[in-house]
Design a protein around this motif. Structure first.
Motif, PDB file in Angstrom:
ATOM      1  N   THR A  35       0.843  -1.191   0.000  1.00 21.11           N
ATOM      2  CA  THR A  35       0.000   0.000   0.000  1.00 21.11           C
ATOM      3  C   THR A  35       0.880   1.244   0.000  1.00 21.11           C
ATOM      4  N   GLU A  38      -3.399   6.570   0.200  1.00 21.37           N
ATOM      5  CA  GLU A  38      -4.837   6.541   0.405  1.00 21.37           C
ATOM      6  C   GLU A  38      -5.452   7.668  -0.411  1.00 21.37           C
ATOM      7  N   GLU A  40      -9.286   9.487  -1.590  1.00 23.45           N
ATOM      8  CA  GLU A  40     -10.706   9.567  -1.257  1.00 23.45           C
ATOM      9  C   GLU A  40     -11.498   9.928  -2.499  1.00 23.45           C
ATOM     10  N   GLU A  47      -7.389   2.392  -0.565  1.00 28.73           N
ATOM     11  CA  GLU A  47      -5.942   2.185  -0.500  1.00 28.73           C
ATOM     12  C   GLU A  47      -5.425   1.775  -1.871  1.00 28.73           C
ATOM     13  N   ALA A 105     -12.262  -1.038   0.831  1.00 32.31           N
ATOM     14  CA  ALA A 105     -11.297   0.048   0.838  1.00 32.31           C
ATOM     15  C   ALA A 105      -9.975  -0.306   0.181  1.00 32.31           C
ATOM     16  N   GLN A 106      -9.940  -1.353  -0.592  1.00 28.48           N
ATOM     17  CA  GLN A 106      -8.712  -1.722  -1.268  1.00 28.48           C
ATOM     18  C   GLN A 106      -9.056  -2.259  -2.634  1.00 28.48           C
ATOM     19  N   THR A 390     -17.156  -0.706  10.134  1.00 30.66           N
ATOM     20  CA  THR A 390     -16.392  -0.370   8.934  1.00 30.66           C
ATOM     21  C   THR A 390     -16.562   1.089   8.568  1.00 30.66           C
ATOM     22  N   LYS A 395     -13.673   2.827   6.199  1.00 26.18           N
ATOM     23  CA  LYS A 395     -13.264   1.796   5.261  1.00 26.18           C
ATOM     24  C   LYS A 395     -14.431   1.235   4.439  1.00 26.18           C
ATOM     25  N   THR A 396     -15.569   1.923   4.439  1.00 25.52           N
ATOM     26  CA  THR A 396     -16.685   1.450   3.619  1.00 25.52           C
ATOM     27  C   THR A 396     -16.306   1.524   2.148  1.00 25.52           C
ATOM     28  N   SER A 397     -16.441   0.413   1.430  1.00 22.85           N
ATOM     29  CA  SER A 397     -16.058   0.374   0.023  1.00 22.85           C
ATOM     30  C   SER A 397     -17.181   0.919  -0.839  1.00 22.85           C
TER      31      SER A 397
END
Length: 490
Positions: A35, A38, A40, A47, A105-106, A390, A395-397
């Protein structure tokens, strides 16, 4: 060989993203899929894994910049001759949003395309072809939105030959001092309150040595680091000290600064505002209210909490209301539908993806529980708890917030009795739960103290008539009034 990496399409179809923080600096050696940053988007913090194994040659953006998709983000010095990114990897972006629900989140490895003939890092000579990020090969945009350097890039400040490097105060700036070691490559672990403290003090958590269990950075760790580098907030004056009178010029300057504060509209806040305006001026909203005695439900919840076999499962009023909503939607499917303007159709769903509105530091998000109607009360409570945890961690995707069919917002946790919630775009209804009040209420012909709650249902009048909305709300109220009635519904 110097190879540039452009900001990929993160699976949302958005034109830009904000760089929250770098987790690496120029000169760092990184491994594949480590990673590195980050970013947004309008919906979530994501990430970015490294597409190469090599050395960071140049960071082309600073924390706080708005970077257009397809713009150069970072450059790598990659060993080998064939290190250019695959030109056809952008096709994997379609699968990224759906797969990201499994790896919040990834960017998901399952949705990444294979890299093209990348030279292996030391110790990886025998490894198979490695996955690649979505969006490789994206064409640069000719005229994009200009970047806004809201913060100073940590990598551009050298601490050599100076006692300290003075930076503009910012949430994710790296403060260098002679006794500061290089930031670790792995993302630091901490809790939201600790991250907020570090943000307020302008400290990069990657430079703080953790003392908590399993490498967790504690509040004491941040405060100790801040004291060591002199980044703590200004000390409060002693009680006995006589405050010096402020000059008229100082008062005027303070007044100008304190009376207004300008915050850029972007990220989750921008997306929420656009969605609410679109919903309010597209769907004709109607809101109906029902105040109901839910004493039987609160007594049920108390008995479930006392059950040893259910220890570890947080079953509260939100979970019971969610179960009631799923049962009521089966009886009034008009509330579980969508208005498809493009095809001139009404789409009724045979499943319930139940959105749960969550207030976070970055703004309102509405992740949804997939196939909530197929879950038991305990499973539903666990799913809601997981979504909330989350969301609080940021970290909510994006995939977790897509394809909802109905939503619930619990304004009662803020002590509010009722409101007129705005529909989540594309959904036919949203239910607001008010605060539970202990108050006098008619019960079996007498006045008694009972637990009372107000329910507020907003619905799209194109899809739902007043009779259907009232019937749905009455069904939810009947279950909360007498939970045993759920046994009669299907």
């Amino acid at each position: 060989m110097i190879t540039e990496f452009r900001l990929p399409d993160l699976g949302e179809g958005l034109p830009e993203a904000e760089l929250v923080q770098w987790l690496v600096a120029e000169g760092d050696t990184v491994t594949l899929n480590q990673t590195i940053a980050e970013v947004e988007t309008a919906k979530a913090v994501v990430e970015l894994p490294s597409p190469y194994a090599g050395v960071i040659s140049k960071l082309h953006a600073a924390a706080g910049d708005i970077v257009a998709v397809g713009s150069v983000l970072i450059a790598f010095d990659v060993p080998g001759e064939d290190a250019a990114p695959a030109a056809d990897a952008g096709s994997a972006a379609v699968a990224a949003a759906a797969a990201s629900a499994e790896t919040p989140a990834q960017v998901p490895a399952a949705a990444q395309a294979p890299a093209a003939a990348q030279a292996p890092a030391p110790g990886q000579e025998h490894a198979q072809a490695q996955p690649n990020l979505v969006g490789y090969g994206a064409a640069p945009q000719a005229a994009g939105r200009p970047t806004r350097r809201a913060r100073v890039a940590a990598a551009s400040v050298s601490s050599a030959g100076a006692d300290t490097a003075v930076l503009e105060a910012a949430p994710h700036d790296v403060l260098h001092a002679p006794d500061v070691v290089e930031a670790p490559l792995e993302r630091p672990r901490s809790t939201p309150p600790v991250r907020k403290l570090a943000k307020d003090l302008g400290i990069d958590l990657g430079l703080v040595e953790p003392t908590g269990s399993d490498g967790l950075i504690t509040r004491a760790d941040v405060e100790a680091y801040a004291e060591r580098i002199g980044a703590a907030a200004p000390a409060v004056a002693e009680v006995d000290a006589e405050p010096a009178p402020a000059s008229p010029a100082a008062l005027a300057e303070r007044s100008a600064v304190e009376r207004e504060r300008r915050i850029p509209i972007r990220g989750v806040r921008k997306h929420t505002a656009e969605a609410m305006v679109r919903s309010a001026f597209t769907a004709p909203h109607v809101t109906t209210f029902l105040t109901v005695d839910i004493t039987a439900t609160t007594e049920l919840i108390a008995s479930l909490k006392a059950d040893r076999s259910l220890q570890g499962h947080r079953i509260g009023i939100l979970a019971v209301a969610a179960k009631a909503v799923c049962l009521a939607l089966a009886r009034t499917p008009e509330l579980n539908s969508r208005w498809d303007e493009e095809h001139g159709e009404i789409v009724e769903f045979g499943y319930v993806n139940l959105g749960i509105a969550a207030a976070t530091q970055r703004g309102l998000v509405v992740p949804n529980v997939r196939d909530a109607d197929a879950l038991t009360l305990v499973e539903l409570a666990d799913a809601i708890g997981g979504l909330a945890e989350t969301a609080r961690a940021g970290k909510t995707s994006p995939a977790d917030m897509m394809n909802g069919t109905f939503s619930i917002t619990n304004v009662g946790v803020f002590g509010v009795d009722a409101g007129t919630p705005i529909l989540n775009p594309g959904e036919a209804g949203i239910l607001a739960l008010g605060a539970v009040r202990r108050q006098p209420w008619e019960h079996r012909g007498e006045i008694a103290l009972r637990d009372v709650m107000t329910l507020a249902l907003s619905f799209d009048h194109r899809l739902v008539d007043g009779e259907q909305g009232a019937r749905f709300l009455a069904d939810v109220g009947a279950i909360l009034r007498e939970p045993g009635r759920a046994m009669l519904m299907r």
